[in-house]
Design an enzyme around this catalytic site. Structure first.
Site, PDB file in Angstrom:
ATOM      1  N   GLU A 148      -1.810  -1.248  -3.761  1.00  0.00           N
ATOM      2  CA  GLU A 148      -2.886  -0.354  -3.304  1.00  0.00           C
ATOM      3  C   GLU A 148      -2.472   1.120  -3.382  1.00  0.00           C
ATOM      4  OE1 GLU A 148      -4.781  -1.823   0.205  1.00  0.00           O
ATOM      5  OE2 GLU A 148      -5.092   0.178   1.032  1.00  0.00           O
TER       6      GLU A 148
ATOM      7  N   ASP B 243       0.854  -1.191   0.000  1.00  0.00           N
ATOM      8  CA  ASP B 243       0.000   0.000   0.000  1.00  0.00           C
ATOM      9  C   ASP B 243       0.891   1.243   0.000  1.00  0.00           C
ATOM     10  OD1 ASP B 243      -1.876   1.949   0.377  1.00  0.00           O
ATOM     11  OD2 ASP B 243      -2.681   1.143   2.258  1.00  0.00           O
TER      12      ASP B 243
ATOM     13  N   HIS C  29     -11.995  -1.071   2.854  1.00  0.00           N
ATOM     14  CA  HIS C  29     -10.975  -0.505   3.741  1.00  0.00           C
ATOM     15  C   HIS C  29     -11.559  -0.424   5.147  1.00  0.00           C
ATOM     16  CE1 HIS C  29      -9.076   3.103   5.702  1.00  0.00           C
ATOM     17  NE2 HIS C  29      -7.982   2.504   5.287  1.00  0.00           N
TER      18      HIS C  29
HETATM   19 MG    MG Z   1      -4.762   1.739   2.262  1.00  0.00          MG
END
Ligand code: MG
Length: 378
Positions: free
Chosen positions: A223, A197, A299
């Site tokens: 991500e 991420d 999320h």
């Molecule tokens: Mg994230």
């Protein structure tokens, strides 16, 4: 049945050990809880993903939205959602207005469940699963003399706890990320899913440069490679790479996600129901994604209330695509220090890598208000 009171609780807790991701350091965690009470004494709780905006959101909820909602039937969830969204549409649509609406919506679903005696997942059409595979979100940066060794030890710890998937933070410079990603993959082996991420730290060329190594290392998804406003950048990264691209935690409502999904920007959308419009809007975003054959893996970075709401939401989403051995729906389990994850009378159960969906009415967890008080911002 009528809504009689709406209260907002802005909360803050200091961290024993600060940590950072690609955008900033955290020295404390914050949250905003919404409590809605009805004339028969039923109470519903909602969670707003807010970073430091809790006090401002509390004013918005108590001064602007509460007068609109008092006296209304709390079971008119869709009607009330529409009323609030349209009330602030000319200057809202995204950001704090939608975040506040999210907390209210979750609290209304909690009331709906408590009134009917049913868990929210049942009210959403039924649960496709009674437990969800959790993945560990951790591997942030802390002050350390040996960052790499600290990350490796942390990653090994998640595997020992039973996690089958781990997400690490990148976005600290391409070469530094490559060094860390390779070390983590070597530490956890190839039997554990690894996600990365970047929290939109990169531009397109840098994201692609890192992505080429991520392909080689084998990641389950990349991500937020680029800025959430840069839909064209997302498309360019996705077309250049052979790994799934994920994003959407900074996007709002079905209207915002329509741009992401219809442009072909992502393989996985990641709405956060505590900011994107609540459970009601989360279902619409998931339907939109499924219509375009895009996976929806929410999320989650909130309190126990947000975690419980997300569990019901995920439980109600089918596998995409359906098959005998589908790619699992997964729950993001934030592993950073957060006292406000422990505010319910009963803990949410995590066993052997799976989290159980609460089966009581509404959210299926009861907030212990006495645990909030030490963290309440005046
Ligand atoms: Mg994230």
């Amino acid at each position: 049945m009528q809504i009689t009171d709406i209260s907002a609780y802005p909360l803050r807790c200091e961290l024993e050990r600060p940590f950072s991701y690609s955008q900033k350091w955290f020295t404390h965690r914050t949250a905003l809880l919404v409590k809605i009470t009805t004339d028969d004494g039923t109470v519903g709780w909602g969670d707003v993903f807010c970073h430091d905006a809790g006090p401002a959101l509390a004013v918005l909820i108590e001064r602007t939205y509460a007068p609109l909602l008092k006296g209304r039937n709390p079971l008119d969830i869709a009607v009330l959602w529409d009323m609030i969204y349209n009330w602030t549409k000319d200057y809202g649509q995204k950001g704090l207005t939608t975040a506040a609406l999210s907390g209210i919506d979750i609290a209304l679903w909690d009331i709906f469940g408590k009134t009917t005696g049913l868990p929210i997942s049942q009210l959403l059409g039924g649960a496709f699963r009674d437990r969800v595979q959790g993945y560990a979100t951790g591997l942030y940066r802390v002050q350390s003399d040996d960052v790499l060794n600290h990350l490796v030890e942390e990653a090994r710890g998640y595997v020992e706890q039973g996690f089958r998937a781990v997400k690490m933070k990148v976005g600290f410079g391409v070469q530094e990320d490559i060094r860390c990603v390779r070390a983590i993959r070597q530490a956890i082996g190839h039997g554990i899913d690894l996600m990365v991420d970047a929290n939109h730290a990169y531009d397109v060329p840098s994201a692609i440069r890192l992505g080429r190594v991520l392909e080689e290392v084998g990641v389950a998804w990349f991500e937020e490679p680029v800025s959430p406003e840069d839909i064209e950048g997302y498309c360019a990264v996705r077309q250049a790479l052979d790994i799934p691209i994920a994003g959407g935690e900074a996007e709002f409502t079905r209207y915002g996600f329509r741009r992401f999904v219809c442009a072909g920007a992502v393989d996985i959308v990641q709405p956060d129901i505590c900011i994107a419009g609540g459970i009601s809007e989360g279902i619409k975003i998931a339907d939109l994604a499924r219509t375009w054959h895009v996976r929806c893996l929410p999320h989650v970075w909130g309190t126990a209330v947000g975690l419980a709401a997300s569990l019901h939401y995920i439980a109600a989403l089918p596998d995409t695509p359906p098959s005998l051995n589908p790619q699992p729906m997964v729950l993001e389990l934030d592993q950073t220090e957060h006292a406000l994850r422990h505010i319910t009378k009963e803990p949410i159960r995590f066993e052997n890598g799976f989290v159980h969906v609460p089966d009581g009415p509404g959210l299926g967890v009861e907030v212990d208000e006495s645990r909030l008080m030490p963290y309440l911002i005046d």
